[in-house]
Write a protein that holds these residues in place. Structure first.
Motif, PDB file in Angstrom:
ATOM      1  N   ALA A  29      49.856   9.228  51.526  1.00 24.49           N
ATOM      2  CA  ALA A  29      50.408  10.563  51.332  1.00 24.49           C
ATOM      3  C   ALA A  29      49.697  11.359  50.384  1.00 24.49           C
ATOM      4  CB  ALA A  29      52.019  10.175  50.823  1.00 24.49           C
ATOM      5  N   SER A  88      52.749  15.851  51.518  1.00 27.45           N
ATOM      6  CA  SER A  88      51.817  15.395  52.518  1.00 27.45           C
ATOM      7  C   SER A  88      52.027  16.049  53.739  1.00 27.45           C
ATOM      8  CB  SER A  88      51.926  13.955  52.664  1.00 27.45           C
ATOM      9  OG  SER A  88      53.123  13.393  52.966  1.00 27.45           O
ATOM     10  N   TYR A 103      53.810  12.129  58.869  1.00 23.02           N
ATOM     11  CA  TYR A 103      53.026  10.960  58.153  1.00 23.02           C
ATOM     12  C   TYR A 103      52.762   9.890  58.580  1.00 23.02           C
ATOM     13  CZ  TYR A 103      52.969   7.385  54.323  1.00 23.02           C
ATOM     14  OH  TYR A 103      52.464   6.448  53.548  1.00 23.02           O
ATOM     15  N   GLN A 150      56.301  13.092  50.173  1.00 23.11           N
ATOM     16  CA  GLN A 150      56.696  13.259  51.686  1.00 23.11           C
ATOM     17  C   GLN A 150      56.312  14.888  52.069  1.00 23.11           C
ATOM     18  OE1 GLN A 150      60.152  11.599  53.274  1.00 23.11           O
ATOM     19  NE2 GLN A 150      59.511  12.340  55.306  1.00 23.11           N
TER      20      GLN A 150
END
Length: 996
Positions: free
Chosen positions: A715, A758, A732, A755
């Motif tokens: 990430a 990324s 992702y 999360q």
């Protein structure tokens, strides 16, 4: 006759008859003094003849009889026209009860449906009939309401029927084209005397009701010519866009102001537009022009791509929502009927608000019984309901949020909008839409609770209902622990059921502890003892989950609550009491995991754990109740303050003891920390289990082993490669499968912050930070004066503890993707940030204010409503596509033909769903149409080039055709995208294996 000849006859005959009959209608009305007399809200200055409907309907009936043909359709239409003309004309002379009018309209709706000119959406006879009834009643009354200014209703019917006629011509439906052209002509013949200054004749209910009926039928038939059934509703909405907007505006405005919807008033769209335009003619022309534009869009959308239709309908809804909010801020002159007094504002009454808050809280607390609503087929319909109720609540009771609430709301809704925007650079548009919709639903839920919560007691209802739901879940787990099949609760020796995700189960119980800790500070001994008992039970169940994230959540929330919330002494003793209870039951609780060794749980161990948890909860509860009663009695004595100070200083003893033990064990602690850090950063080799099969200790809570480091490493790498925009919401997995060092399959990095970083970059992280900062800001503001308000102090303890526990565990896991658990956290956030100033003060709804401030409020509310409408549109698209996809999936095995049809319907709505392409390809392959299946997969691949599943399926199709070289190429590509998948590696080496 040819179509062109029929159109000419219908248009000219209807116009000629209506134009010629209008003077006779005026004379007849004058003879019988059949007038619309000025009164109250009515704008004309002298009595004006009714019976304009007679001229319009005469022209329509004659034209339909001559040119329409198809008496199977024409007869029921004419029957409805005649019946509603009679009912409306009687109502113009003497009032007809609304109930009787609705009964007649429903009967006509049943007639048109039975004769094939109602809705037929292939959703079942009952659904089609119900929708036809709602549609006919709605459109008839919409036109009846719209007949409030010279030329308004007739112009609107003219434009709508012109659009329907054009659709009839394009689709080749002669009856539709001629029938719509006939209504156009009848309106053209009537308008010259209706828009004269002053108007010489009015339609009356005898004209507007049958006119609305004809429009409702024509629009249903026109919308039904679209290639796909679901598009019909959107085309129909565009065809009657302005009347629908007017009706919605009137209903919302009158409900918000506490005025009867059935009363008259100058609050229609026409009256509001008249303030900006020089004459009634200008109003009719402007609204007619807007409806004409919508009709053109409807015609194009009826034959065009699904995406164009969805975008057009969404833009209409956005504009309509904004118009309602902006127009409803205008000051209006109210005219109450004789003897009628305006009722109090209909903004969410106390009972309604409390009931709604109770449903929200209880639904969130009980969500573990439904896997915390994780499945999109569950949370999407719930989200649609929340969004709809929220939009209504905001319009009816627009509150001005305090700065922390505004910051939170902007962060959540902004994160949702930004996630949807990331479709522009995401490889998987489908995943970006799903992720964005989820955040938007969270934002809508926060907004709804902010609107409903207007004082601390309502906050208590919201959080109390959620706590009650969690308590029910805990008691059900305890009952099953003591029952005949306790092993079904566990997975790998860890408590898993009923939620179905171990760490989520632990997070639920960690959050549930805090409301009961807050209640444990009550001065009522029975209440305090019961609360501590429940908190102890929740702590025991959290320990059974063996979740390290839960341990961090409890520790983190404890630090934050003790640091920020005043009145720490009693709370600290309550925490110590709960900890003592968990420690008392700890031996039996830890044995469950140790003896299971990753396998089935022994029944005896489970029963022992259940009994220990129950006994510990009861014992601690009784002791705490006695201590509470004693402390209350002691506080009433003169020595009470001294005893309180002594109790506070006594808390230093366990702290000093803990520090001494830590100092004496410093070397061992340092060595253990280094070992666990090494275990954390050491990623398990492919094929190696993430968790040892035989635990070396009785607990896994102090172990650092696992694969989190791998998730977070990838990430962070993705973020560094795309720091501003990210790789796209929900995208992702592509980077993970390409770079992973383990064989574990995951779709998200098990961390909320990573999360967001990324996937949506620094912009998304900033929006998330706004949400979290708003909650913290609200807690700090709530802290002021909380010590003087016991209820507020308890809410601060509970709300801050719940939210912090969720946030800490979401930072190391994927709690934010479980809508049920996130709803509990949002409820806690609402408790912390809702508008408040001093204890006991009630926040009042926003009232109209002159000048720039009113405009700013209107603009803010408009922006929120527009966002909610966009949310509803996006959720509707996702939900409807998913319905067809799920149906296709279930039909694939036994009815591939039906599966293919439903897959195509789903793709018409959402052409970015790779899963739907897979279903379609499988259905085609079942008919041995390998080239068509391969083409379908290639379209999926065009949308997500890095999807290894699509490449593998292409290899399967090639194997089916025995093109083994092509299959090997596709399997190799899939293997490159997912290098640790052993099945793909085998197929890449030997594609013949797929044949076996």
């Amino acid at each position: 006759m040819q179509l062109a000849e029929r159109l000419f006859v219908g248009l000219t005959v209807a116009a000629g008859v209506a134009y010629s009959a209008t003077p006779y209608a005026i004379r007849l009305a004058n003879r019988f003094e059949f007038y619309d007399k000025p009164a109250g809200y009515k704008g004309h200055l002298r009595p004006t003849p009714y019976l304009g409907g007679a001229a319009v309907m005469a022209g329509l009936v004659v034209a339909l009889s001559l040119a329409a043909g198809s008496w199977q359709k024409t007869a029921p239409l004419l029957a409805g026209v005649v019946l509603l003309f009679a009912v409306g004309t009687i109502d113009d002379r003497r009032d007809v009860s609304p109930a009787l009018r609705v009964v007649v309209e429903l009967a006509l709706a049943v007639l048109v449906w039975a004769t094939g000119i109602g809705w037929h959406l292939h959703a079942g006879a009952a659904v089609d009939l119900a929708l036809t009834c709602l549609w006919v009643v709605g459109v008839v009354n919409a036109f009846n309401l719209f007949d409030n200014m010279d030329g308004a209703a007739s112009t609107m019917a003219l434009v709508v029927s012109a659009g329907a006629a054009l659709i009839g011509v394009v689709s080749g439906d002669v009856w539709l084209a001629v029938g719509a052209a006939s209504l156009c002509g009848a309106c053209l013949g009537f308008l010259p005397r209706n828009v004269s200054v002053p108007a010489r004749i009015f339609l009356g209910d005898g004209g507007s009701m049958p006119m609305g009926f004809v429009v409702s039928v024509l629009v249903m038939v026109a919308a039904g010519t679209t290639p796909v059934a679901w598009r019909s509703l959107l085309v129909a909405l565009l065809l009657v866009g302005i009347p629908a907007l007017d009706t919605t505006l009137v209903i919302v405005s009158r409900r918000r102001r506490g005025v009867s919807v059935l009363s008259g008033g100058r609050d229609h769209l026409t009256h509001r537009a008249r303030k900006l335009l020089p004459s009634a003619r200008a109003v009719a022309l402007l609204l007619g022009a807007i409806q004409a534009a919508l009709s053109v869009v409807a015609v194009l959308a009826s034959r065009g791509e699904a995406s164009f239709l969805v975008i057009s309908a969404s833009l209409y809804l956005l504009a309509a929502g904004g118009a309602i909010v902006v127009l409803d801020t205008q000051e209006l002159e109210e005219f109450a009927q004789d003897g009628e007094r305006p009722s109090p504002p209909a903004a969410w009454s106390s009972k309604r608000a409390l009931a709604c808050l109770g449903v929200i809280g209880l639904g969130a607390g009980l969500s573990p019984f439904f896997f915390a609503y994780y499945d999109a087929s569950v949370w999407v319909p719930i989200g649609l309901g929340v969004t709809l109720v929220c939009a209504i609540a905001v319009v009816m009771r627009p509150v001005r949020p305090a700065a922390p609430a505004a910051l939170c709301l902007g962060g959540l809704l902004g994160l949702g909008v930004w996630s949807l925007t990331s479709v522009a650079w995401s490889e998987s548009a489908e995943n970006a839409v799903v992720s964005g919709n989820r955040w938007l639903v969270y934002g809508a839920l926060l907004l709804l609770t902010l609107v409903l919560v207007s004082h601390d007691r309502r906050s208590a209802v919201l959080l109390g209902a959620a706590s009650l739901g969690i308590a029910v879940v805990a008691l059900s787990v305890l009952a099953r622990l003591l029952g005949g099949d306790p092993g079904s609760l566990f997975l790998g020796g860890r408590l898993d059921s009923p939620l179905g995700y171990i760490n989520g189960e632990g997070c639920l119980f960690a959050m549930g502890v805090w409301p009961f800790i807050a209640l444990a500070e009550s001065r009522r001994a029975i209440v305090a003892g019961s609360a501590v008992a429940m908190a102890t039970l929740l702590g025991c169940l959290a320990l059974l989950s063996q979740s390290r994230g839960t341990a961090l959540a409890i520790l983190g929330s404890l630090i934050v609550v003790m640091a920020l919330v005043p009145g720490r002494t009693r709370r600290a003793y309550a925490v110590l009491a709960v900890a003592a209870g968990v420690a008392l039951a700890g031996s039996d609780l830890l044995r469950v995991y140790h003896d299971a060794a990753g396998g089935p749980v022994l029944i005896g161990d489970a029963h022992a754990a259940g009994r220990a948890a129950l006994l510990a909860a009861v014992a601690v509860g009784v002791v705490w109740a006695l201590l509470s009663a004693g402390s209350r009695a002691l506080a009433e004595r003169p020595s009470g303050p001294r005893a309180a100070r002594l109790a506070a200083w006594s808390l230093a003893i366990p702290v000093v003891v803990a520090l001494a033990v830590a100092a004496g064990s410093a070397n061992r602690i340092d060595h253990s920390v280094q070992d666990q850090w090494h275990a954390f950063v050491r990623v398990a080799e492919p094929g190696e289990s993430r968790v040892p099969s035989a635990p070396s200790s009785r607990s896994r809570l102090l172990s650092g082993a696992g694969n989190r480091y791998d998730y977070w490493r990838i990430a962070w790498s993705s973020f560094k490669g795309n720091p501003v925009l990210g790789v796209g919401a929900g995208n992702y997995s592509r980077a993970y499968f390409e770079r992973r060092a383990t064989t574990e399959d995951v779709d998200q990095p098990h961390s909320l912050e990573l999360q967001v970083l990324s996937e949506v970059g620094l912009v998304g992280a900033l929006l998330l930070g706004c949400f979290i900062a708003g909650v913290l800001w609200g807690a700090l503001r709530m802290r002021r004066g909380a010590a003087r308000a016991p209820l507020r102090l308890g809410l601060l303890t509970a709300g801050l503890g719940v939210f912090t526990a969720w946030l800490v565990q979401a930072s190391v896991d994927w709690m934010h993707l479980l809508p049920g658990l996130s709803a509990i956290a949002i409820a806690a956030a609402t408790v912390l940030v809702w508008p408040r100033s001093t204890p006991g003060e009630v926040e009042t709804p926003v009232r109209a204010r002159p000048g720039a401030r009113q405009a700013a409020i209107a603009l803010g509310v408009s922006a929120v409503v527009v966002t909610l409408i966009a949310t509803g549109a996006s959720l509707s698209r996702q939900g409807l596509a998913q319905v067809y996809r799920s149906r296709a999936q279930s039909e694939l095995g036994h009815n591939p033909s039906a599966a293919l049809a439903d897959a195509n319907r789903s793709l018409d709505i959402d052409s970015d769903s790779t899963r739907t392409y897979y279903i379609k390809a499988a259905a085609l392959a079942s008919f041995d149409q390998a080239p068509a299946a391969e083409g379908t997969l290639m379209r999926a691949l065009a949308r997500e080039p890095g999807n290894f599943v699509t490449w593998a399926l292409l290899g399967d199709i090639a194997v089916r055709e025995r093109r083994l070289a092509v299959a090997q190429r596709d399997y190799l590509r899939a293997h490159e995208l997912n290098p640790l998948n052993p099945t793909l590696a085998q197929l890449a080496r030997n594609p013949r294996a797929a044949l076996r």
